[in-house]
Design a protein around this motif. Structure first.
Motif, PDB file in Angstrom:
ATOM      1  N   HIS A 105       0.914  -1.144  -0.045  1.00 39.00           N
ATOM      2  CA  HIS A 105       0.004   0.067   0.057  1.00 39.00           C
ATOM      3  C   HIS A 105       0.814   1.150   0.045  1.00 39.00           C
ATOM      4  O   HIS A 105       2.071   1.324   0.318  1.00 39.00           O
ATOM      5  CB  HIS A 105      -1.069   0.033   1.274  1.00 39.00           C
ATOM      6  CG  HIS A 105      -0.326  -0.128   2.837  1.00 39.00           C
ATOM      7  ND1 HIS A 105       0.123   1.259   3.110  1.00 39.00           N
ATOM      8  CD2 HIS A 105      -0.053  -0.870   3.466  1.00 39.00           C
ATOM      9  CE1 HIS A 105       0.602   0.830   4.343  1.00 39.00           C
ATOM     10  NE2 HIS A 105       0.598  -0.321   4.391  1.00 39.00           N
ATOM     11  N   VAL A 106       0.360   2.355  -0.273  1.00 40.45           N
ATOM     12  CA  VAL A 106       0.879   3.739  -0.412  1.00 40.45           C
ATOM     13  C   VAL A 106       0.241   4.822   0.097  1.00 40.45           C
ATOM     14  O   VAL A 106      -1.046   4.361   0.471  1.00 40.45           O
ATOM     15  CB  VAL A 106       1.121   4.054  -1.949  1.00 40.45           C
ATOM     16  CG1 VAL A 106       2.314   3.254  -2.569  1.00 40.45           C
ATOM     17  CG2 VAL A 106      -0.036   4.359  -2.546  1.00 40.45           C
ATOM     18  N   ALA A 107       0.533   5.867   0.697  1.00 42.26           N
ATOM     19  CA  ALA A 107      -0.189   6.828   1.374  1.00 42.26           C
ATOM     20  C   ALA A 107      -1.196   7.342   0.191  1.00 42.26           C
ATOM     21  O   ALA A 107      -0.660   7.558  -0.868  1.00 42.26           O
ATOM     22  CB  ALA A 107       0.677   7.872   1.832  1.00 42.26           C
ATOM     23  N   PHE A 132      -9.769  -5.246   0.935  1.00 41.34           N
ATOM     24  CA  PHE A 132      -8.386  -5.547   0.436  1.00 41.34           C
ATOM     25  C   PHE A 132      -7.249  -4.806   1.532  1.00 41.34           C
ATOM     26  O   PHE A 132      -6.528  -5.327   1.833  1.00 41.34           O
ATOM     27  CB  PHE A 132      -8.115  -5.016  -0.760  1.00 41.34           C
ATOM     28  CG  PHE A 132      -6.809  -5.048  -1.348  1.00 41.34           C
ATOM     29  CD1 PHE A 132      -6.520  -6.511  -2.089  1.00 41.34           C
ATOM     30  CD2 PHE A 132      -5.896  -4.140  -1.565  1.00 41.34           C
ATOM     31  CE1 PHE A 132      -5.149  -6.436  -2.499  1.00 41.34           C
ATOM     32  CE2 PHE A 132      -4.633  -4.288  -2.137  1.00 41.34           C
ATOM     33  CZ  PHE A 132      -4.213  -5.521  -2.458  1.00 41.34           C
ATOM     34  N   LEU A 133      -7.745  -3.662   1.703  1.00 36.39           N
ATOM     35  CA  LEU A 133      -6.762  -2.888   2.646  1.00 36.39           C
ATOM     36  C   LEU A 133      -6.240  -3.503   4.094  1.00 36.39           C
ATOM     37  O   LEU A 133      -5.212  -3.542   4.552  1.00 36.39           O
ATOM     38  CB  LEU A 133      -7.211  -1.570   2.725  1.00 36.39           C
ATOM     39  CG  LEU A 133      -7.414  -0.549   1.623  1.00 36.39           C
ATOM     40  CD1 LEU A 133      -7.904   0.824   1.741  1.00 36.39           C
ATOM     41  CD2 LEU A 133      -6.218  -0.394   0.856  1.00 36.39           C
ATOM     42  N   ARG A 134      -7.703  -4.200   4.494  1.00 34.26           N
ATOM     43  CA  ARG A 134      -7.503  -4.663   5.871  1.00 34.26           C
ATOM     44  C   ARG A 134      -6.759  -6.085   5.807  1.00 34.26           C
ATOM     45  O   ARG A 134      -5.709  -6.234   6.584  1.00 34.26           O
ATOM     46  CB  ARG A 134      -8.921  -5.135   6.584  1.00 34.26           C
ATOM     47  CG  ARG A 134      -9.417  -3.680   6.948  1.00 34.26           C
ATOM     48  CD  ARG A 134     -10.843  -4.245   7.724  1.00 34.26           C
ATOM     49  NE  ARG A 134     -11.605  -3.119   8.230  1.00 34.26           N
ATOM     50  CZ  ARG A 134     -11.219  -2.753   9.619  1.00 34.26           C
ATOM     51  NH1 ARG A 134     -10.222  -3.125  10.183  1.00 34.26           N
ATOM     52  NH2 ARG A 134     -12.003  -1.726   9.908  1.00 34.26           N
ATOM     53  N   ASP A 135      -6.696  -6.750   4.684  1.00 30.05           N
ATOM     54  CA  ASP A 135      -6.085  -7.816   4.419  1.00 30.05           C
ATOM     55  C   ASP A 135      -4.584  -7.427   4.297  1.00 30.05           C
ATOM     56  O   ASP A 135      -3.707  -8.337   4.780  1.00 30.05           O
ATOM     57  CB  ASP A 135      -6.505  -8.563   3.074  1.00 30.05           C
ATOM     58  CG  ASP A 135      -5.945  -9.977   2.880  1.00 30.05           C
ATOM     59  OD1 ASP A 135      -5.897 -10.659   3.912  1.00 30.05           O
ATOM     60  OD2 ASP A 135      -5.180 -10.249   1.814  1.00 30.05           O
ATOM     61  N   VAL A 136      -4.219  -6.443   3.501  1.00 32.94           N
ATOM     62  CA  VAL A 136      -2.742  -6.139   3.197  1.00 32.94           C
ATOM     63  C   VAL A 136      -2.243  -5.787   4.508  1.00 32.94           C
ATOM     64  O   VAL A 136      -0.927  -6.272   4.970  1.00 32.94           O
ATOM     65  CB  VAL A 136      -2.637  -4.976   2.140  1.00 32.94           C
ATOM     66  CG1 VAL A 136      -1.360  -4.336   2.143  1.00 32.94           C
ATOM     67  CG2 VAL A 136      -2.949  -5.552   0.755  1.00 32.94           C
ATOM     68  N   VAL A 137      -2.797  -4.904   5.125  1.00 29.84           N
ATOM     69  CA  VAL A 137      -2.290  -4.371   6.560  1.00 29.84           C
ATOM     70  C   VAL A 137      -2.283  -5.590   7.494  1.00 29.84           C
ATOM     71  O   VAL A 137      -1.129  -5.717   8.277  1.00 29.84           O
ATOM     72  CB  VAL A 137      -3.112  -3.235   7.038  1.00 29.84           C
ATOM     73  CG1 VAL A 137      -2.592  -2.921   8.713  1.00 29.84           C
ATOM     74  CG2 VAL A 137      -3.075  -2.023   6.283  1.00 29.84           C
ATOM     75  N   ALA A 138      -3.325  -6.321   7.517  1.00 23.44           N
ATOM     76  CA  ALA A 138      -3.085  -7.757   8.454  1.00 23.44           C
ATOM     77  C   ALA A 138      -1.845  -8.628   8.154  1.00 23.44           C
ATOM     78  O   ALA A 138      -1.189  -8.979   9.056  1.00 23.44           O
ATOM     79  CB  ALA A 138      -4.382  -8.297   8.388  1.00 23.44           C
ATOM     80  N   LYS A 139      -1.783  -8.860   6.875  1.00 28.98           N
ATOM     81  CA  LYS A 139      -0.820  -9.818   6.542  1.00 28.98           C
ATOM     82  C   LYS A 139       0.719  -8.948   6.801  1.00 28.98           C
ATOM     83  O   LYS A 139       1.832  -9.919   7.134  1.00 28.98           O
ATOM     84  CB  LYS A 139      -0.737  -9.999   4.974  1.00 28.98           C
ATOM     85  CG  LYS A 139      -2.099 -11.088   4.542  1.00 28.98           C
ATOM     86  CD  LYS A 139      -2.170 -11.191   3.124  1.00 28.98           C
ATOM     87  CE  LYS A 139      -3.160 -12.295   2.978  1.00 28.98           C
ATOM     88  NZ  LYS A 139      -3.194 -12.461   1.325  1.00 28.98           N
ATOM     89  N   LEU A 140       1.082  -7.772   6.412  1.00 30.19           N
ATOM     90  CA  LEU A 140       2.116  -7.150   6.669  1.00 30.19           C
ATOM     91  C   LEU A 140       2.317  -7.137   8.252  1.00 30.19           C
ATOM     92  O   LEU A 140       3.735  -7.497   8.621  1.00 30.19           O
ATOM     93  CB  LEU A 140       2.174  -5.588   6.263  1.00 30.19           C
ATOM     94  CG  LEU A 140       2.198  -5.579   4.523  1.00 30.19           C
ATOM     95  CD1 LEU A 140       1.948  -4.190   4.344  1.00 30.19           C
ATOM     96  CD2 LEU A 140       3.701  -5.940   4.067  1.00 30.19           C
ATOM     97  N   THR A 141       1.605  -6.883   8.906  1.00 30.78           N
ATOM     98  CA  THR A 141       1.739  -6.925  10.403  1.00 30.78           C
ATOM     99  C   THR A 141       1.901  -8.312  10.986  1.00 30.78           C
ATOM    100  O   THR A 141       3.017  -8.246  11.482  1.00 30.78           O
ATOM    101  CB  THR A 141       0.555  -6.582  10.804  1.00 30.78           C
ATOM    102  OG1 THR A 141      -0.044  -5.173  10.519  1.00 30.78           O
ATOM    103  CG2 THR A 141       0.451  -6.228  12.830  1.00 30.78           C
TER     104      THR A 141
END
Length: 213
Positions: free
Chosen positions: A57-59, A122-131
């Motif tokens: 993700h990007v800002a 999708f955003l929640r999934d990306v942040v959750a996986k990175l975290t």
């Protein structure tokens, strides 16, 4: 990228593993006649598409998601360490003096088609996986549930998801494969002694592969 045959890495598992160990990629885009480069961490989904995909993700404040169109081709560069190699580290140099300085490194280039995603799932999934990936080494891993729900929702609105369908993945692993065993071992040990364990260990690991053949 130009890769001499002896340094070209073609094993997909090796390339993906390096990305997993060195996930900060340089995303290179081109729009309106201008090149841009952004540094963001990526997760790999090997099951998506024919080769796999990268997600991150990007800002939202970053203009890249407005200037680059969905479906555009992009390049992501991952670096797995590098080190200067002195000719003095080769035992053969003392005998023949036929050695010169060089630079060893590991790099993976991913060419793919980019899609910017704004759907919350999708955003929640990306942040959750990175975290999950990067908190796994912490004594008490942080998770999204540790923060208030309204705070997380606000943070998600401040980012835009990135999904890159991989079209091609290539790797250069310049680790002294063109040197004899004694020179490679000595150079690898000197690289480690100089404080660059990542490349030094990679050089010695390649030496073990050569010895096992």
């Amino acid at each position: 990228m130009y890769i001499p045959a002896q340094f070209k890495e073609q094993d997909p598992d090796t390339l993906f593993q390096m990305i997993e160990h060195c996930p900060l990629g340089t995303l290179i885009t081109h729009s309106e006649g201008t090149l841009d480069a952004i540094h963001i961490p990526f997760e790999i989904n090997r099951e998506e598409g024919e080769i796999g995909c990268l997600i991150g993700h990007v800002a939202r404040a970053n203009p890249v998601w407005r200037s680059v169109a969905n479906g555009d081709e992009v390049l992501v560069v991952f670096r797995g360490g590098d080190a200067y190699i002195s000719p003095n580290w080769y035992p053969s140099k003392q005998q023949t003096h036929r050695q010169v300085p060089t630079w060893n490194y590991r790099a993976v280039h991913v060419r793919g088609q980019i899609t910017f995603r704004q759907d919350e799932s999708f955003l929640r999934d990306v942040v959750a996986k990175l975290t999950k990936t990067h908190e796994s080494t912490q004594p008490i891993p942080w998770s999204m549930e540790d923060a208030p729900a309204d705070y997380i929702s606000a943070m998600l609105k401040a980012i835009v998801g990135v999904e890159i369908k991989i079209l091609q993945i290539t790797g250069a692993m310049k680790l002294g494969q063109n040197k004899n065993a004694d020179d490679l071992r000595s150079a690898g040990e000197n690289v480690i002694n100089a404080g660059n364990e990542i490349i030094g260990e990679a050089m010695l690991s390649h030496l073990k592969i050569k010895d096992s053949r």
